[in-house]
Write a protein that holds these residues in place. Structure first.
Motif, mmCIF file in Angstrom:
data_model
loop_
_atom_site.group_PDB
_atom_site.id
_atom_site.type_symbol
_atom_site.label_atom_id
_atom_site.label_comp_id
_atom_site.label_asym_id
_atom_site.label_seq_id
_atom_site.Cartn_x
_atom_site.Cartn_y
_atom_site.Cartn_z
ATOM 1 N N VAL A 179 1.127 -0.777 -0.784
ATOM 2 C CA VAL A 179 0.050 0.189 0.011
ATOM 3 C C VAL A 179 1.068 1.335 0.543
ATOM 4 C CG1 VAL A 179 -1.596 1.301 1.490
ATOM 5 C CG2 VAL A 179 -1.790 -1.540 0.754
ATOM 6 N N GLN B 168 -8.025 2.666 1.470
ATOM 7 C CA GLN B 168 -5.717 1.801 0.724
ATOM 8 C C GLN B 168 -6.013 2.651 -0.335
ATOM 9 O OE1 GLN B 168 -6.434 -2.061 1.524
ATOM 10 N NE2 GLN B 168 -5.400 -2.073 3.187
ATOM 11 N N HIS C 227 -2.601 6.778 2.397
ATOM 12 C CA HIS C 227 -4.251 6.355 3.101
ATOM 13 C C HIS C 227 -4.577 7.821 2.676
ATOM 14 C CE1 HIS C 227 -2.780 1.965 4.520
ATOM 15 N NE2 HIS C 227 -3.962 2.284 4.428
#
Length: 111
Positions: free
Chosen positions: A71, A80, A74
């Motif tokens: 990832v 994500q 955010h």
């Protein structure tokens, strides 16, 4: 100059406020670089990645949890964000599962 060479306390105070103000502006600008918004626009939310790859969100979350998909960040609301290169990686993961019959652990080691 006047504040430094024996001017009034008001001159000195206004000089300090000006310097602190400039420093604060520089600091705040460094915290929020202008390019960050552009970078975030290039990243994909998990739903977008799912649509582009044909995988389910559930599968992508599982692969993320297992360390197969990193990832990049955010969103403020917690979504994500993935780098666009993860589209190819998702395809590679699926190919390794289907063609080579590798397990998640074996795929993690292969990537």
């Amino acid at each position: 100059e006047k504040a430094q060479t024996g001017g009034s306390l008001d001159d000195f105070t206004s000089l300090i406020y000006e310097v602190v103000g400039r420093s604060l502006d520089i600091y705040l600008e460094a915290l929020e670089p202008k390019e960050a918004g552009q970078m975030e626009q290039n990243l994909l939310k998990i739903g977008e990645l799912a649509r582009k790859t044909g995988e389910t969100i559930h599968t992508l979350r599982y692969w993320t949890k297992e360390g197969l998909l990193p990832v990049q960040g955010h969103t403020p609301s917690g979504y994500q964000l993935y780098h666009p290169s993860m589209i190819e990686r998702v395809g590679e993961i699926r190919r390794l599962q289907m063609e080579k019959r590798l397990t998640i652990t074996e795929i993690r080691d292969a990537l």
